[in-house]
Design an enzyme around this catalytic site. Sequence first.
Site, mmCIF file in Angstrom:
data_model
loop_
_atom_site.group_PDB
_atom_site.id
_atom_site.type_symbol
_atom_site.label_atom_id
_atom_site.label_comp_id
_atom_site.label_asym_id
_atom_site.label_seq_id
_atom_site.Cartn_x
_atom_site.Cartn_y
_atom_site.Cartn_z
ATOM 1 N N SER A 90 0.795 -1.229 0.000
ATOM 2 C CA SER A 90 0.000 0.000 0.000
ATOM 3 C C SER A 90 0.824 1.274 0.000
ATOM 4 O O SER A 90 0.258 2.361 -0.131
ATOM 5 C CB SER A 90 -0.959 0.017 1.191
ATOM 6 N N ALA A 91 2.142 1.177 0.140
ATOM 7 C CA ALA A 91 2.951 2.375 -0.077
ATOM 8 C C ALA A 91 2.793 2.859 -1.519
ATOM 9 O O ALA A 91 3.104 4.013 -1.830
ATOM 10 C CB ALA A 91 4.414 2.092 0.240
#
Length: 693
Positions: free
Chosen positions: A54-55
């Site tokens: 999710s970065a």
Amino acid sequence: MQEAFASCFENHADVGAACCVYLDGRPVADLYGGFADRAQTQPWNDDTVALIFSATKGATAVCIHLLVERGLLDLDAPVARYWPEFGASGKAEIPLRWVLSHQAGLAAVEGDLTLEEIFAWDPVVRAIAAQAPNWEPGSAHGYHARSYGWILGEVVRRVTGRSLGRFFADEIAAPLGLDLRIGLPSSELARFAPMIPPGGGLSSLVGLLGAGSLAGRVMSGPSSLFAYDEMWNRPDLLAAEMPSSNGVSDARSLARLYASLIGEVDGRRLLSQATVERATTEQASGADKVLYIPSRYGLGFMLPPSLAPGCGPRSFGHPGAGGALGFADPAEGLSFGYVSTQMRFGLTGDPRTHELVDAVYRSRRPGLPRPRPRSFAVPTDLTTFAKDLWETASSLDPVQWWASATEREVAEAPFQLDVDFLQGLLPYMETLASWFDAEVRGFDRIPRQGPVLLVGNHSGGVLTPDTSVFFAHWYRTQGIERPLVGLAFDAAFGIPGFRTLMRRIGEVPANRENARRALAEGHPVLVYPGGEREAFRPWSDRNRIDFGDRMGFVKLALQLGVPVVPVVGHGGHSSTVILTRGDQISSLLGLERLRMTTFPIALQIPWGLSTAGVPGLPLPAKITMQICEPMNWGELPPEAADDPAIVKRCYDEITTTMQETLDRLATEHPFPILSRLGRLVTGNRAAGPPSEA
């Protein structure tokens, strides 16, 4: 930084990782080490890349804000302006802003999709366009774990004619020289370090709340096809574009990307200061409908305290499920990137990035104290633990075992707190509070400075739902750096392997000497005393809590001059007691010992309600924790503790206040289990009893 990075391998089981820090637009730390494969045969090289999960969302947000700067997108325009099909099923007015801030109500992707359809892009975005929202858009926020990327990616495709991965590569990665891709071509697979799935445990909230819950559907969806296992290393998954989840990068590219958002990097700044300030202004905060813990979002970026432990208050960025993290702190002029192959779960941060981020800030301000040392190794062999527990519980007389455990454990050294562990435990306490529909009232009555003796009517610490609610609220409001010491029931310390966990969370055997030590060291202390009133559970008939005449905590408060704050919990594991006046019934049936002994044997696993003969039953009750007015007898000299009349007067004042408060809460919610079940059935999470219907 080198020490902290080495600690990630020595203390936090990293296999291969990289970390980079930029300061004022130039790299000042660029570290990598370990191995790029699970077998530990291939070293991590200068050009190794890894999944950032999710970065990736931060990189996707940058694309949107770049298009806003160019006048091609308007944050307040409906998504349907750019993607007309999106307006179906009640979504016509959802603005782009709500997608970036997870308020669009489209966290779970509905529809029956195959992996091939998901990787192909068009089928999954058609499914999102057709579906109705999971909740009323704009009324709440909840983590759009994967739909975030498909919605924003389709908007970019409609506006630019390019996929989001292609747009990012052309407009951001190439000009800045970033080795960050959304969609990894097969030609780059040789440099990719495969993700190593976690060795065991539940996949965050999915296992806790069930695959059919909103959280389960979001975190394992679409179509329950996504587990955090080897599938994330599939070449077709890596090659597909999932702009929320499957970015592949090195650490220096994450740090360089965020550096370009807050200043110039090699003469180039990606977004203007005004754009960044707008993007990092809070849009949503509070209870997250998906994560079940408080979260805080800007426009595409997470903000503290959701970002990562230790980040400065003006920081913004995004963590990833595997431990990846990218963020910038404009106040300090720094940016940070970290990638790793060893995946681990943690909704509020990872101990690896916690330690690294702490090192970054300490290098800027050398006077900052180091984090507390970790005192214990994490117990990992749960099978052996459960076997030992079962054999102990089934082979010993529980009452005698209880008494002997108290005698053994009460003399051991307490206060081996592990703050990192508490930070990791906090999201699960928050989850528990949400599940039990809990609230804490009057918390501002507790003095924020100096030690305080809190007197509670419930029986455990963070392992029981009622006081977990209180601990979670304490850590969120007062801060984990001011840990709350719980004087828990001594029998729990006799359970094989369990005393380690108790100590890590700050619970120590309930005796006056431990309370005295904790208060002398400045800790707030939560006490669970025995007592004669219904507000106190009937433990002290064995005289094992070591409060002697049941007024020992009053004597201690008088001797030390500390305020006493009654904490009254209604609901929780004693809901059935309040519901049926179970103390009298269990006494009539001769079940007092049974009720007393089920708690330490059951261990509250799973966290739940313990009733006579049914330990650990996870019934969903409405839990209310009421903080009463502090009682400070500071005008009395310490010698008053030796006057039985004064002690009894103070004791009666406390117990009367607690009993009256409990009776009032029981009147407000006479059936905490049934009222909570009613809200679960109707989907109404608002406080208050259900309607007559």
